[in-house]
Design a protein around this motif. Sequence first.
Motif, PDB file in Angstrom:
ATOM      1  N   LYS A   8     -16.484  10.995  21.462  1.00 53.40           N
ATOM      2  CA  LYS A   8     -17.729  11.365  20.788  1.00 53.40           C
ATOM      3  C   LYS A   8     -17.430  11.636  19.322  1.00 53.40           C
ATOM      4  CE  LYS A   8     -19.756  15.371  21.601  1.00 53.40           C
ATOM      5  NZ  LYS A   8     -20.573  16.400  22.286  1.00 53.40           N
ATOM      6  N   LYS A   9     -18.033  10.848  18.452  1.00 57.48           N
ATOM      7  CA  LYS A   9     -17.888  11.051  17.012  1.00 57.48           C
ATOM      8  C   LYS A   9     -19.134  11.770  16.486  1.00 57.48           C
ATOM      9  CE  LYS A   9     -15.138   6.920  15.968  1.00 57.48           C
ATOM     10  NZ  LYS A   9     -15.119   5.644  15.195  1.00 57.48           N
ATOM     11  N   ILE A  10     -18.909  12.845  15.742  1.00 54.91           N
ATOM     12  CA  ILE A  10     -20.002  13.598  15.147  1.00 54.91           C
ATOM     13  C   ILE A  10     -19.900  13.420  13.636  1.00 54.91           C
ATOM     14  CG2 ILE A  10     -21.109  15.859  14.933  1.00 54.91           C
ATOM     15  CD1 ILE A  10     -19.457  16.588  17.526  1.00 54.91           C
ATOM     16  N   TYR A  11     -20.852  12.675  13.070  1.00 54.31           N
ATOM     17  CA  TYR A  11     -20.828  12.343  11.651  1.00 54.31           C
ATOM     18  C   TYR A  11     -21.566  13.424  10.857  1.00 54.31           C
ATOM     19  CZ  TYR A  11     -19.488   7.679  13.263  1.00 54.31           C
ATOM     20  OH  TYR A  11     -18.843   6.619  13.865  1.00 54.31           O
ATOM     21  N   CYS A  12     -20.864  14.010   9.890  1.00 56.26           N
ATOM     22  CA  CYS A  12     -21.422  15.078   9.063  1.00 56.26           C
ATOM     23  C   CYS A  12     -21.372  14.630   7.608  1.00 56.26           C
ATOM     24  CB  CYS A  12     -20.638  16.374   9.255  1.00 56.26           C
ATOM     25  SG  CYS A  12     -20.497  16.892  10.986  1.00 56.26           S
ATOM     26  N   GLY A  13     -22.402  13.902   7.179  1.00 56.69           N
ATOM     27  CA  GLY A  13     -22.374  13.335   5.843  1.00 56.69           C
ATOM     28  C   GLY A  13     -21.410  12.169   5.766  1.00 56.69           C
ATOM     29  N   GLU A  14     -20.992  11.818   4.557  1.00 54.52           N
ATOM     30  CA  GLU A  14     -20.142  10.650   4.348  1.00 54.52           C
ATOM     31  C   GLU A  14     -18.655  10.957   4.454  1.00 54.52           C
ATOM     32  OE1 GLU A  14     -21.124   8.962   0.598  1.00 54.52           O
ATOM     33  OE2 GLU A  14     -23.141   8.329   1.198  1.00 54.52           O
ATOM     34  N   ASN A  15     -18.271  12.218   4.297  1.00 56.96           N
ATOM     35  CA  ASN A  15     -16.857  12.511   4.124  1.00 56.96           C
ATOM     36  C   ASN A  15     -16.237  13.405   5.190  1.00 56.96           C
ATOM     37  OD1 ASN A  15     -16.682  11.062   1.613  1.00 56.96           O
ATOM     38  ND2 ASN A  15     -17.769  12.749   0.651  1.00 56.96           N
ATOM     39  N   TYR A  16     -17.007  13.779   6.208  1.00 55.62           N
ATOM     40  CA  TYR A  16     -16.460  14.656   7.237  1.00 55.62           C
ATOM     41  C   TYR A  16     -16.934  14.179   8.600  1.00 55.62           C
ATOM     42  CZ  TYR A  16     -15.495  18.926   9.934  1.00 55.62           C
ATOM     43  OH  TYR A  16     -15.036  19.819  10.869  1.00 55.62           O
ATOM     44  N   ARG A  36     -21.766   1.238  23.766  1.00 57.07           N
ATOM     45  CA  ARG A  36     -21.696   2.204  22.676  1.00 57.07           C
ATOM     46  C   ARG A  36     -23.084   2.803  22.507  1.00 57.07           C
ATOM     47  NH1 ARG A  36     -21.973   1.793  16.820  1.00 57.07           N
ATOM     48  NH2 ARG A  36     -20.596   3.333  15.832  1.00 57.07           N
ATOM     49  N   SER A  37     -23.145   4.107  22.419  1.00 55.02           N
ATOM     50  CA  SER A  37     -24.447   4.772  22.400  1.00 55.02           C
ATOM     51  C   SER A  37     -25.162   4.562  21.076  1.00 55.02           C
ATOM     52  CB  SER A  37     -24.269   6.278  22.644  1.00 55.02           C
ATOM     53  OG  SER A  37     -23.735   6.897  21.493  1.00 55.02           O
ATOM     54  N   LYS A  40     -27.592   9.660  17.836  1.00 54.34           N
ATOM     55  CA  LYS A  40     -28.307  10.807  18.396  1.00 54.34           C
ATOM     56  C   LYS A  40     -28.069  12.002  17.490  1.00 54.34           C
ATOM     57  CE  LYS A  40     -28.352  13.883  22.433  1.00 54.34           C
ATOM     58  NZ  LYS A  40     -27.696  14.197  23.725  1.00 54.34           N
ATOM     59  N   TYR A  41     -29.173  12.607  17.028  1.00 51.06           N
ATOM     60  CA  TYR A  41     -29.036  13.739  16.122  1.00 51.06           C
ATOM     61  C   TYR A  41     -28.598  14.989  16.881  1.00 51.06           C
ATOM     62  CZ  TYR A  41     -31.033  11.067  12.328  1.00 51.06           C
ATOM     63  OH  TYR A  41     -31.246  10.114  11.352  1.00 51.06           O
ATOM     64  N   VAL A  42     -27.702  15.748  16.246  1.00 46.25           N
ATOM     65  CA  VAL A  42     -27.161  16.956  16.862  1.00 46.25           C
ATOM     66  C   VAL A  42     -28.202  18.062  16.779  1.00 46.25           C
ATOM     67  CG1 VAL A  42     -25.370  18.721  16.674  1.00 46.25           C
ATOM     68  CG2 VAL A  42     -24.795  16.316  16.276  1.00 46.25           C
ATOM     69  N   SER A  43     -28.426  18.752  17.897  1.00 45.82           N
ATOM     70  CA  SER A  43     -29.361  19.868  17.896  1.00 45.82           C
ATOM     71  C   SER A  43     -28.741  21.040  17.160  1.00 45.82           C
ATOM     72  CB  SER A  43     -29.717  20.277  19.324  1.00 45.82           C
ATOM     73  OG  SER A  43     -28.552  20.660  20.028  1.00 45.82           O
ATOM     74  N   PHE A 210     -25.212  13.632  13.087  1.00 43.00           N
ATOM     75  CA  PHE A 210     -25.547  12.829  14.267  1.00 43.00           C
ATOM     76  C   PHE A 210     -24.269  12.403  14.971  1.00 43.00           C
ATOM     77  CE2 PHE A 210     -25.097   9.735  10.854  1.00 43.00           C
ATOM     78  CZ  PHE A 210     -24.403   8.696  11.443  1.00 43.00           C
ATOM     79  N   GLU A 211     -24.413  12.009  16.219  1.00 40.41           N
ATOM     80  CA  GLU A 211     -23.250  11.663  17.037  1.00 40.41           C
ATOM     81  C   GLU A 211     -23.438  10.313  17.716  1.00 40.41           C
ATOM     82  OE1 GLU A 211     -24.157  13.890  21.243  1.00 40.41           O
ATOM     83  OE2 GLU A 211     -23.464  15.156  19.571  1.00 40.41           O
ATOM     84  N   ARG A 212     -22.314   9.691  18.019  1.00 42.89           N
ATOM     85  CA  ARG A 212     -22.287   8.468  18.827  1.00 42.89           C
ATOM     86  C   ARG A 212     -21.133   8.570  19.799  1.00 42.89           C
ATOM     87  NH1 ARG A 212     -23.907   4.431  14.166  1.00 42.89           N
ATOM     88  NH2 ARG A 212     -25.975   3.802  14.879  1.00 42.89           N
ATOM     89  N   THR A 213     -21.303   7.985  20.974  1.00 42.20           N
ATOM     90  CA  THR A 213     -20.257   8.043  21.994  1.00 42.20           C
ATOM     91  C   THR A 213     -19.751   6.648  22.339  1.00 42.20           C
ATOM     92  OG1 THR A 213     -21.914   7.983  23.781  1.00 42.20           O
ATOM     93  CG2 THR A 213     -21.201  10.152  22.990  1.00 42.20           C
ATOM     94  N   ASN A 214     -18.529   6.595  22.820  1.00 43.92           N
ATOM     95  CA  ASN A 214     -17.886   5.353  23.214  1.00 43.92           C
ATOM     96  C   ASN A 214     -17.045   5.650  24.453  1.00 43.92           C
ATOM     97  OD1 ASN A 214     -16.310   3.026  23.436  1.00 43.92           O
ATOM     98  ND2 ASN A 214     -16.124   2.770  21.224  1.00 43.92           N
TER      99      ASN A 214
END
Length: 278
Positions: A8-16, A36-37, A40-43, A210-214
């Motif tokens: 599960k990757k949680i993307y926080c902006g462009e650099n983290y 690949r999902s 999905k926005y993180v609550s 937001f997050e995506r899973t694989n």
Amino acid sequence: MRNFVREKKIYCGENYMEVDLYSLSEYQLEKKKGKRSKKKYVSLPKQEKMNDKNARRRFIQLAETNFGQDDIFLSLTYKDIYLPKSYDDAQREIRNYLRRLKDRMKSQGVEEELRYIVVTSMREPRGDDKGVRYHHHLLLSCGLDRDMIEDCWRRPRRKGQKKGDLIGYADSKRIQEDINAGILGLANYLAKHTSYKRKWSCSKNLERPFERTNDHKYSRKRLIQYALNPYDIERWEKIYPGWTVADKDFGIEAKYNDFTGWAVYLKLRRKIKNKLLE
């Protein structure tokens, strides 16, 4: 019943980015293996006490998504004469401050929106203190210089005054990003510092992580191998090109659970290219 490893990757902006690697059963899978999902926005956690590990983590993700280099970290304290008598009074004071910031932005012709996260800290009485001590920390983006930001921490001007009384001490600094500190260091401090009770709130215009899973990238054997030797930073940099571990001390965590097995958690920051070499 077969088990799988989810990335599960949680993307926080462009650099983290944060990465979770963990096992789950075929029954638990929401999507068929190999898919690949979608994004999905993180609550968001409830904007109250940060006494839960997952809530603190969501707070850090929100801060990383919205603030960074050259934004402002601001601390506000109270003189004894202006010390709030209750949490509600402290919240009223900080709302008034934010309103004065907006007025100053308008008078200075600043077109960008005010964005903020404000953490209100409460320390129980000790020594000669007569009541709970309050102060505020803010992550702030407003387009004003530091002198103007600090100067707004005043009471309304009374008749005959050029400026209202200072409410307390105001100290601001520009956030400087690097691998080991920057916004992550500040967010960790705000989320984990335990000598104070803390509650937080934020502006409504913040971007959500937001997050995506694989479910097909890792095998259980590979996950166990990595979990038993999690601190090989060069290995993670090869697996996630262009990224490196964001925090050398707390950016890698491996845990074992009797029911689910091994899990690995990573905090990654995008590598900064050396412009002199380009």
